[in-house]
Design a protein around this motif. Structure first.
Motif, mmCIF file in Angstrom:
data_model
loop_
_atom_site.group_PDB
_atom_site.id
_atom_site.type_symbol
_atom_site.label_atom_id
_atom_site.label_comp_id
_atom_site.label_asym_id
_atom_site.label_seq_id
_atom_site.Cartn_x
_atom_site.Cartn_y
_atom_site.Cartn_z
ATOM 1 N N MET A 1 0.839 -1.187 0.000
ATOM 2 C CA MET A 1 0.000 0.000 0.000
ATOM 3 C C MET A 1 0.880 1.244 0.000
ATOM 4 S SD MET A 1 -2.968 -1.073 2.729
ATOM 5 C CE MET A 1 -3.918 0.394 2.398
ATOM 6 N N HIS A 2 0.447 2.278 -0.697
ATOM 7 C CA HIS A 2 1.199 3.524 -0.751
ATOM 8 C C HIS A 2 0.362 4.657 -0.152
ATOM 9 C CE1 HIS A 2 -1.135 3.298 -4.510
ATOM 10 N NE2 HIS A 2 -1.255 4.615 -4.365
ATOM 11 N N ASP A 3 1.037 5.766 0.164
ATOM 12 C CA ASP A 3 0.358 6.888 0.803
ATOM 13 C C ASP A 3 -0.562 7.608 -0.171
ATOM 14 O OD1 ASP A 3 1.706 6.395 3.160
ATOM 15 O OD2 ASP A 3 3.373 7.739 2.648
ATOM 16 N N LEU A 4 -1.628 8.153 0.359
ATOM 17 C CA LEU A 4 -2.552 8.938 -0.452
ATOM 18 C C LEU A 4 -1.946 10.299 -0.778
ATOM 19 C CD1 LEU A 4 -5.869 8.141 1.444
ATOM 20 C CD2 LEU A 4 -5.216 7.317 -0.816
ATOM 21 N N ASP A 5 -2.218 10.785 -1.963
ATOM 22 C CA ASP A 5 -1.715 12.083 -2.425
ATOM 23 C C ASP A 5 -2.511 13.198 -1.750
ATOM 24 O OD1 ASP A 5 -1.427 14.507 -3.998
ATOM 25 O OD2 ASP A 5 -0.472 13.281 -5.531
ATOM 26 N N ILE A 6 -1.814 14.065 -1.001
ATOM 27 C CA ILE A 6 -2.498 15.122 -0.261
ATOM 28 C C ILE A 6 -3.188 16.098 -1.202
ATOM 29 C CG2 ILE A 6 -0.582 16.758 -0.101
ATOM 30 C CD1 ILE A 6 -2.804 15.760 2.843
ATOM 31 N N GLY A 7 -2.625 16.329 -2.383
ATOM 32 C CA GLY A 7 -3.242 17.233 -3.349
ATOM 33 C C GLY A 7 -4.555 16.693 -3.878
ATOM 34 N N LEU A 8 -4.602 15.380 -4.096
ATOM 35 C CA LEU A 8 -5.845 14.756 -4.562
ATOM 36 C C LEU A 8 -6.902 14.796 -3.464
ATOM 37 C CD1 LEU A 8 -4.460 11.622 -6.474
ATOM 38 C CD2 LEU A 8 -4.807 13.961 -7.299
ATOM 39 N N LEU A 9 -6.474 14.584 -2.235
ATOM 40 C CA LEU A 9 -7.414 14.652 -1.111
ATOM 41 C C LEU A 9 -7.986 16.056 -0.963
ATOM 42 C CD1 LEU A 9 -5.565 12.529 1.600
ATOM 43 C CD2 LEU A 9 -7.574 11.872 0.261
ATOM 44 N N ARG A 10 -7.146 17.075 -1.183
ATOM 45 C CA ARG A 10 -7.636 18.456 -1.084
ATOM 46 C C ARG A 10 -8.713 18.717 -2.136
ATOM 47 N NH1 ARG A 10 -3.273 20.583 -0.683
ATOM 48 N NH2 ARG A 10 -3.294 21.128 1.534
ATOM 49 N N ALA A 11 -8.493 18.250 -3.363
ATOM 50 C CA ALA A 11 -9.495 18.427 -4.420
ATOM 51 C C ALA A 11 -10.800 17.738 -4.046
ATOM 52 C CB ALA A 11 -8.957 17.871 -5.738
ATOM 53 N N PHE A 12 -10.708 16.552 -3.443
ATOM 54 C CA PHE A 12 -11.903 15.817 -3.026
ATOM 55 C C PHE A 12 -12.651 16.544 -1.917
ATOM 56 C CE2 PHE A 12 -13.350 12.772 0.307
ATOM 57 C CZ PHE A 12 -14.543 12.387 -0.300
ATOM 58 N N VAL A 13 -11.936 16.999 -0.887
ATOM 59 C CA VAL A 13 -12.575 17.669 0.248
ATOM 60 C C VAL A 13 -13.251 18.960 -0.191
ATOM 61 C CG1 VAL A 13 -12.128 18.884 2.420
ATOM 62 C CG2 VAL A 13 -11.091 16.655 2.002
ATOM 63 N N VAL A 14 -12.560 19.761 -0.980
ATOM 64 C CA VAL A 14 -13.129 21.038 -1.414
ATOM 65 C C VAL A 14 -14.339 20.812 -2.319
ATOM 66 C CG1 VAL A 14 -12.672 23.164 -2.691
ATOM 67 C CG2 VAL A 14 -10.930 22.235 -1.170
ATOM 68 N N THR A 15 -14.293 19.810 -3.190
ATOM 69 C CA THR A 15 -15.441 19.504 -4.038
ATOM 70 C C THR A 15 -16.632 19.058 -3.193
ATOM 71 O OG1 THR A 15 -13.998 18.848 -5.869
ATOM 72 C CG2 THR A 15 -16.279 18.097 -5.956
ATOM 73 N N ALA A 16 -16.365 18.226 -2.183
ATOM 74 C CA ALA A 16 -17.442 17.763 -1.309
ATOM 75 C C ALA A 16 -18.068 18.931 -0.562
ATOM 76 C CB ALA A 16 -16.899 16.729 -0.321
ATOM 77 N N GLU A 17 -17.245 19.875 -0.130
ATOM 78 C CA GLU A 17 -17.757 21.026 0.616
ATOM 79 C C GLU A 17 -18.509 22.000 -0.284
ATOM 80 O OE1 GLU A 17 -14.355 21.131 4.143
ATOM 81 O OE2 GLU A 17 -14.313 22.611 2.518
ATOM 82 N N CYS A 18 -18.024 22.190 -1.502
ATOM 83 C CA CYS A 18 -18.671 23.138 -2.425
ATOM 84 C C CYS A 18 -19.888 22.526 -3.112
ATOM 85 C CB CYS A 18 -17.675 23.609 -3.484
ATOM 86 S SG CYS A 18 -16.334 24.630 -2.855
ATOM 87 N N GLY A 19 -19.910 21.205 -3.229
ATOM 88 C CA GLY A 19 -21.031 20.549 -3.897
ATOM 89 C C GLY A 19 -20.943 20.552 -5.409
ATOM 90 N N SER A 20 -19.824 21.014 -5.959
ATOM 91 C CA SER A 20 -19.659 21.050 -7.405
ATOM 92 C C SER A 20 -18.184 21.186 -7.750
ATOM 93 C CB SER A 20 -20.447 22.204 -8.031
ATOM 94 O OG SER A 20 -19.886 23.453 -7.657
ATOM 95 N N VAL A 21 -17.832 20.726 -8.946
ATOM 96 C CA VAL A 21 -16.465 20.864 -9.418
ATOM 97 C C VAL A 21 -16.160 22.325 -9.727
ATOM 98 C CG1 VAL A 21 -14.860 20.284 -11.300
ATOM 99 C CG2 VAL A 21 -16.310 18.515 -10.303
ATOM 100 N N SER A 22 -17.156 23.039 -10.258
ATOM 101 C CA SER A 22 -16.939 24.446 -10.595
ATOM 102 C C SER A 22 -16.617 25.263 -9.344
ATOM 103 C CB SER A 22 -18.158 25.022 -11.309
ATOM 104 O OG SER A 22 -19.319 24.932 -10.485
ATOM 105 N N GLY A 23 -17.355 25.021 -8.251
ATOM 106 C CA GLY A 23 -17.088 25.728 -7.005
ATOM 107 C C GLY A 23 -15.718 25.385 -6.444
ATOM 108 N N ALA A 24 -15.343 24.099 -6.535
ATOM 109 C CA ALA A 24 -14.029 23.681 -6.053
ATOM 110 C C ALA A 24 -12.919 24.316 -6.881
ATOM 111 C CB ALA A 24 -13.923 22.165 -6.094
ATOM 112 N N ALA A 25 -13.127 24.364 -8.197
ATOM 113 C CA ALA A 25 -12.119 24.961 -9.076
ATOM 114 C C ALA A 25 -11.896 26.427 -8.746
ATOM 115 C CB ALA A 25 -12.551 24.794 -10.538
ATOM 116 N N GLN A 26 -12.984 27.132 -8.441
ATOM 117 C CA GLN A 26 -12.866 28.551 -8.093
ATOM 118 C C GLN A 26 -12.083 28.731 -6.799
ATOM 119 O OE1 GLN A 26 -16.626 30.546 -7.682
ATOM 120 N NE2 GLN A 26 -15.705 32.568 -7.534
ATOM 121 N N ARG A 27 -12.382 27.914 -5.784
ATOM 122 C CA ARG A 27 -11.695 28.050 -4.509
ATOM 123 C C ARG A 27 -10.229 27.650 -4.620
ATOM 124 N NH1 ARG A 27 -13.926 24.945 0.678
ATOM 125 N NH2 ARG A 27 -15.664 26.390 0.376
#
Length: 296
Positions: A1-27
């Motif tokens: 097993m390898h470590d999770l990419d922190i950058g990918l996790l950030r994209a996931f968390v922000v998308t979940a919080e914004c409710g959309s990819v467009s909102g995450a992209a803006q933030r």
């Protein structure tokens, strides 16, 4: 097993919080394509779908719900480690007061991120009217507060403006004639006065069908189709409400002002308060500016 990419996790968390990819992209200050690619890479890495994509936005899958708290904690620990190594770790209590109108939407998520990134800060929250916030500030019962500058004594450290929107239930039909049915806030409220003033500038009569001091009650009455009201964008429920405007025969909705107040003169030079403001400013669509100036 390898470590999770922190950058990918950030994209996931922000998308979940914004409710959309467009909102995450803006933030995240990235393109939608770049954020979508990061989400696909994370899902491929985990071998599980994390988000259900629909015309209404993004919803977490069962796997997404499992991952989210771990991802938020990992991001918080990462940011906390950087601050600690840079000698910027912040500790101490913050007693933060705010009006109900902003204590909804994405702000609680911002406060959650703040708490995870600053485990040394004990955050104590109070949600109440601006007049009560003013009293608590003067009595030293709050360290920082956000409310209506017209109702809080003292000079705000920062001010900014937010537009209100006319809203109604999705199936609500404005009457062609007769008074407009209004759902309004009760108590000491300068926003209600601003709404009345813009209506008085037109030819359309109006009548109050409900008055309440509770935002939840106002939202429920709007959804029930009892009348129209003015709300901030973050209080509008898009699945059950629609915005109205000039095309519906209504005057432009008023713009309101919010202010950031602190109990002492240290203000944003206080490291705990400054750290908190970093998380709040983006969610409130406000920019940190010099005292006495405004941010649009």
């Amino acid at each position: 097993m390898h470590d999770l990419d922190i950058g990918l996790l950030r994209a996931f968390v922000v998308t979940a919080e914004c409710g959309s990819v467009s909102g995450a992209a803006q933030r995240l200050a990235r393109t939608q394509a770049a954020v979508s690619m990061q989400l696909r890479r994370l899902e491929d890495d985990l071998g599980a779908r994390l988000l259900n994509r629909s015309t209404k936005g993004m919803d977490l899958t069962e796997a997404g719900h499992v991952l989210l708290p771990y991802a938020q904690k990992m991001l918080g620990l990462s940011a906390g480690a950087r601050r600690a190594l840079a000698g910027q770790a912040v500790e101490g209590p913050i007693r933060f007061g705010m009006i109900e109108d902003i204590a909804v939407g994405s702000l609680p998520k911002a406060l959650q991120r703040f708490a995870e990134c600053h485990p040394g800060i004990a955050l104590e929250l109070t949600v109440t009217e601006s007049t009560v916030l003013s009293e608590k500030l003067s009595l030293g019962q709050l360290d920082v507060a956000i409310g209506d500058p017209a109702l809080i004594h003292g000079r705000p450290l920062l001010t900014w403006r937010l537009p209100l929107r006319w809203v109604a239930a999705r199936g609500f039909v404005l009457p062609d004639e007769g008074p407009l049915p209004l759902v309004t806030f009760d108590g000491v409220c300068t926003w209600r006065q601003k709404m009345i003033e813009v209506l008085a500038s037109g030819d359309r009569p109006w009548r109050t069908v409900l008055t309440s001091a509770s935002l939840a009650s106002i939202q429920s009455m709007i959804e029930a189709g009892l009348g129209i009201a003015v709300l901030l964008d973050l209080n509008i429920r898009p699945n059950t409400m629609r915005t109205l405007g000039i095309q519906d025969g209504l005057p432009p909705a008023p713009v309101i002002e919010l202010g950031l107040f602190t109990a002492d003169r240290e203000g944003l030079s206080s490291r705990p308060v400054s750290a908190l403001w970093e998380y709040l400013a983006d969610e409130l669509k406000a920019e940190a500016v010099d005292s006495g100036r405004s941010a649009a």
